[in-house]
Design an enzyme around this catalytic site. Structure first.
Site, PDB file in Angstrom:
ATOM      1  N   PRO A  83       0.836  -1.208   0.000  1.00  0.00           N
ATOM      2  CA  PRO A  83       0.000   0.000   0.000  1.00  0.00           C
ATOM      3  C   PRO A  83       0.869   1.257   0.000  1.00  0.00           C
ATOM      4  O   PRO A  83       1.899   1.308   0.672  1.00  0.00           O
ATOM      5  CB  PRO A  83      -0.790  -0.109   1.303  1.00  0.00           C
ATOM      6  CG  PRO A  83      -0.626  -1.508   1.766  1.00  0.00           C
ATOM      7  CD  PRO A  83       0.652  -2.015   1.194  1.00  0.00           C
ATOM      8  N   GLU A  84       0.453   2.244  -0.753  1.00  0.00           N
ATOM      9  CA  GLU A  84       1.175   3.511  -0.837  1.00  0.00           C
ATOM     10  C   GLU A  84       0.402   4.589  -0.081  1.00  0.00           C
ATOM     11  O   GLU A  84      -0.723   4.366   0.364  1.00  0.00           O
ATOM     12  CB  GLU A  84       1.331   3.913  -2.309  1.00  0.00           C
ATOM     13  CG  GLU A  84       2.137   2.933  -3.138  1.00  0.00           C
ATOM     14  CD  GLU A  84       3.643   3.063  -2.906  1.00  0.00           C
ATOM     15  OE1 GLU A  84       4.062   4.052  -2.269  1.00  0.00           O
ATOM     16  OE2 GLU A  84       4.384   2.178  -3.355  1.00  0.00           O
TER      17      GLU A  84
END
Ligand SMILES: [Zn+2]
Length: 272
Positions: A2-3
């Protein structure tokens, strides 16, 4: 992995589900995550506490409690945090379950167990060791052209943007996209960037991140929001992954190189 836009989206979807709710009990699978869990800390600081706020620092989630203690979570490579009815089937690889007051549970699931779930005692968040080396937030007033140019050097502008000790949360895709929109070549050393270019880069980084948050993150991983909704739309990528395809602005073939070990895409004509 996840960013930042996905974490920001998660924070926003968690707020209405958690703020004002209360943690009743906590269950652990007994398997360690990136760091072993410390059940005594959960018993002491978390149980029976009302949740007052949900925030983000870099890619860390911060759940602030009524006693000023905080739960800090990082999803690592494959972590997922969801709020579901207590009766919902417990998925494999669920490692922490927080029983909440309204017959719901907040569950942390992480097949690869690189994530982190920690309790930070009241008033200790300012000195929290895992935040000590984080750079500025890209969507904050601290991320300016002056700041971008404050640390000169031969490092490439793309590597500088991806240096989490300088600015947090600008992952590889976002750095590629932002530099395309700014019209700046990713291989340029930071010392060669002028003020006008730095302004364009800062604006492009913010725009790319805001667009991604608006769209709920990218679809490059299986990230889901807090209630398990897929809810993610394809991020419109202008340059990333478009090797040898025509540039959307000028038609020149997009070039792909490896820069500091990461796939780097740019238009040799538009990006000077
Ligand atoms: Zn072009």
């Amino acid at each position: 992995m996840p960013e930042l836009p996905e974490i920001e989206t998660l924070v926003r979807s968690l707020r209405p589900l958690l703020i004002g709710n209360r943690i009743i009990t906590v269950w652990f699978s007994g398997q360690p995550l990136r760091f072993p869990l410390v059940p005594d800390d959960f018993d002491r600081w978390v149980i029976s506490q009302e949740i007052h706020a949900v925030d983000r620092r870099g890619k860390y989630l911060i759940i602030r409690l009524q006693n000023q203690a905080a739960l800090v979570l990082h999803l690592g490579m494959s972590g997922r945090l969801s709020v579901v009815p207590a009766a919902a089937e417990i998925e494999k690889h669920t490692h922490v379950i927080f029983d909440l007051l309204n017959n719901r549970q907040m569950r942390y699931r992480d097949p690869r167990r690189f994530g982190l779930v920690e309790v930070v005692a009241p008033a200790s968040l300012a000195d929290y060791v895992r935040f000590a080396h984080l750079g500025v937030e890209p969507l904050s007033a601290a991320f300016t052209a002056e700041y971008l140019l404050s640390l000169r050097g031969r490092q490439s502008i793309k590597s500088r943007l991806m240096d989490a000790g300088f600015v947090v949360g600008v992952g590889n895709i976002y750095a590629n996209e932002a530099l395309f929109h700014a019209g700046v070549s990713p291989i340029r050393p930071v010392h060669s960037i002028d003020k006008a270019e730095a302004e364009r880069i800062v604006q492009a980084v913010c725009k790319v991140l805001r667009d991604a948050i608006r769209r709920g993150g990218t679809t490059l991983n299986d990230f889901r929001s807090a209630e398990g909704e897929p809810g993610f739309f394809q991020l419109e990528l202008s340059v990333y992954g478009r090797h040898e395809q025509p540039c959307l602005a000028c038609g020149t073939a997009i070039k792909k190189i490896t820069l500091a070990g990461r796939s780097t895409f740019y238009c040799p004509r538009c990006q000077k």
